[in-house]
Design a protein around this motif. Structure first.
Motif, PDB file in Angstrom:
ATOM      1  N   LYS A 193       0.204  -7.583  -6.582  1.00 10.01           N
ATOM      2  CA  LYS A 193      -1.238  -6.681  -6.530  1.00 10.01           C
ATOM      3  C   LYS A 193      -2.070  -7.883  -5.902  1.00 10.01           C
ATOM      4  CE  LYS A 193      -2.771  -7.690 -11.130  1.00 10.01           C
ATOM      5  NZ  LYS A 193      -1.704  -8.372 -11.612  1.00 10.01           N
ATOM      6  N   GLU A 194      -3.142  -7.448  -5.359  1.00 10.89           N
ATOM      7  CA  GLU A 194      -3.961  -8.278  -4.494  1.00 10.89           C
ATOM      8  C   GLU A 194      -4.489  -9.278  -5.393  1.00 10.89           C
ATOM      9  OE1 GLU A 194      -7.426  -7.931  -1.026  1.00 10.89           O
ATOM     10  OE2 GLU A 194      -7.266  -6.095  -2.674  1.00 10.89           O
ATOM     11  N   LYS A 228      -3.502  -7.513   2.051  1.00 10.50           N
ATOM     12  CA  LYS A 228      -3.010  -6.226   1.640  1.00 10.50           C
ATOM     13  C   LYS A 228      -2.276  -5.806   2.626  1.00 10.50           C
ATOM     14  CE  LYS A 228      -5.881  -4.041  -0.804  1.00 10.50           C
ATOM     15  NZ  LYS A 228      -7.168  -3.119  -1.312  1.00 10.50           N
ATOM     16  N   TYR A 235       2.318  -4.553  -1.694  1.00 16.22           N
ATOM     17  CA  TYR A 235       1.193  -4.319  -2.317  1.00 16.22           C
ATOM     18  C   TYR A 235       1.130  -2.980  -3.378  1.00 16.22           C
ATOM     19  CZ  TYR A 235      -0.664  -8.608  -0.466  1.00 16.22           C
ATOM     20  OH  TYR A 235      -1.127 -10.181  -0.186  1.00 16.22           O
ATOM     21  N   SER A 286      -0.925  -1.229  -4.335  1.00 15.86           N
ATOM     22  CA  SER A 286      -1.994  -0.261  -3.992  1.00 15.86           C
ATOM     23  C   SER A 286      -2.146   0.533  -2.688  1.00 15.86           C
ATOM     24  CB  SER A 286      -3.641  -0.988  -4.416  1.00 15.86           C
ATOM     25  OG  SER A 286      -3.429  -2.000  -3.345  1.00 15.86           O
TER      26      SER A 286
END
Length: 499
Positions: A397-398, A459, A482, A484
């Protein structure tokens, strides 16, 4: 993802509750690259914010992919696939802070793309078919746009069926200069190898290498496949001279577009000044440079009247010499002395990503690099016993701090390249590096283990793969995923996307 089981003691009984947990350690079980790329979650990568051109000078380039009968020297030619009718393609040279627009037109009869190797840019401009875009079909066009804000040596090449398209000449140099260049003489040299006199061998039937046919240096497959080496698409008398007078100093940028490790020998001492686009600390000098597939190494060199030589790795293949201007120059080769050879991991970066080895990474991924034989496919190259698209992704994740252990348990070299990020190499074979270095490509030789760290700060869906593209073509690819975002693009025969 693994299941974590929490045991709770309640009164006289034991209640077992099975839950899904996010583990710090990723060992390759569970999801595959194919399963996470197109899983609709969060934003599409096409909706991610791109670079902003406002306030920046705009540099525009037109590139056309097409066929050409390419003369390697006066007596040897190959049918090449080219960008702008030359091998390498047109050198693209811009200044730090320029906003770059490259318009690609495809006049070939196969799909193509352009990947900007080593450049930190928005994911949708990365040029990977089926991951960040659809391949540009014959007769179609596509424009790449990004900000060139990190001076250094990079290159561009097709990422569509790269094992063939890069082999046939679809590559060129991309140079980002500082506002005030340090050297009056500044030239790029792209080294490569070709199968000229007979067809390139297929890895499908090279299984004998698995059972003792190896040469022991990690290069057995490329030595068997190629019979000619080139500098900027030429060899022999056709190599363009370096315009330099005796006593002059130059910045020479070496880019390895081939799939074999190459060695550049200097008649006197040179100094490495940058690796993979980043400056390094190097006061000591050397006379021989090792450069891995996909790697870029810049050197400072003063001409003392003798030519530079690209050394062949096979007795059947001739060395290639870079002549010096219009002056007489010696082409005698020095004796090989491995003690004087430096590589892309010999020096410390001037600017590190991390001052010390980071503690408590958010994600730890162990990457075992190996090879095997698959029924009906022949030799394959694996990450954690799987081949792309079944390889396990690195799920982040970022903002995550990511640690990756790269371990080569096979018998061939694997130059591993990470898209969209820089990483810091902190240890080799369990020992902390005294000279940590920041790179985007690391050549992992048989028996070697490296630890690298990077920050998940760009991202997207990013490839992490072997840059011996023959190995990538046969499976050695994964992605940094990533959580998201997702890719709306598909790969495979139906989509005509072959990343």
């Amino acid at each position: 993802m693994k299941k974590m089981v929490i045991s709770l003691l309640l009164g006289a009984g034991v209640l077992l509750i099975g839950i899904w947990g996010v583990m710090q350690f990723q060992d390759g079980s569970g999801e595959s690259t194919a399963s996470v790329l197109n899983e609709a979650k969060g934003e599409s990568i096409t909706d991610l914010k791109g670079d902003d051109a406002k306030g920046h000078p705009i540099k525009k380039f037109d590139i056309t992919a097409s066929k050409k009968q390419w003369n390697i020297n006066s007596s040897t030619s190959v049918e090449a696939w080219t960008y702008n009718q030359s091998v390498p393609g047109k050198e693209l040279r811009v200044q730090e802070g320029d906003y770059v627009k490259v318009h690609l037109k495809n006049n070939l009869d196969v799909p193509v793309t352009i990947h900007w190797h080593g450049v930190l840019l928005p994911n949708k401009m990365d040029g990977v078919p089926g991951v960040t875009q659809d391949a540009v079909l014959p007769g179609e066009e596509f424009t790449y746009e990004f900000l060139a804000d990190h001076p250094g040596t990079y290159w561009y090449h097709s990422h569509q069926h790269s094992s063939k398209q890069v082999d046939k000449g679809l590559y060129g140099a991309f140079i980002v200069e500082k506002e005030k260049p340090d050297y009056a003489i500044d030239q790029a040299f792209i080294v490569d190898e070709w199968a000229v006199y007979e067809d390139k061998q297929s890895l499908t039937n090279m299984g004998s290498m698995m059972t003792g046919g190896m040469s022991g240096d990690g290069e057995a497959d490329t030595k068997a496949m190629y019979d000619t080496v080139t500098i900027n698409g030429k060899n022999g008398e056709a190599v363009k001279p370096l315009d330099i007078q005796e006593g002059e100093k130059a910045r020479l940028r070496f880019i390895n577009a081939g799939y074999q490790t190459h060695y550049v020998q200097f008649p006197n001492q040179m100094r490495v000044i940058a690796v993979d686009g980043d400056k390094v600390k190097s006061e000591e000098k050397s006379s021989e440079l090792e450069i891995a597939p996909g790697e870029r190494i810049d050197v400072e060199w003063t001409n003392e009247g003798n030519a530079i030589r690209l050394l062949s790795q096979s007795e059947e293949v001739d060395d290639v010499t870079i002549p010096l201007g219009n002056q007489e120059s010696s082409t005698s080769s020095l004796a090989r002395d491995e003690g004087r050879t430096v590589s892309g991991t010999s020096y410390e970066s001037e600017e590190l990503l991390f001052k010390d080895i980071p503690q408590n990474p958010d994600v730890t991924y162990k990457m075992n690099l190996n090879m095997g034989m698959n029924m009906g496919e022949g030799m394959v190259f694996q990450i954690n016993e799987d081949t792309f698209p079944d390889t396990p992704p690195i799920k982040v994740k970022e903002g995550d701090l990511v640690k990756v252990e790269l371990k080569n348990t096979g018998m061939l070299n694997h130059p591993m390249h990470l898209h969209g990020h820089k990483f810091q190499v902190v240890s080799k074979d369990g020992r902390k590096l005294e000279k940590p270095i920041v790179k985007d490509l690391l050549n992992v030789k048989p028996g070697e283990t490296y630890e690298i760290y990077f920050k998940a700060d760009n991202k997207g869906e990013w490839l992490f793969h072997c840059h011996d593209n023959n190995h990538a073509d046969r499976g050695m690819i994964t992605i940094v995923d990533y959580k998201s975002v997702y890719s709306p693009f598909k790969f495979g025969e139906a989509s005509k996307n072959t990343p």
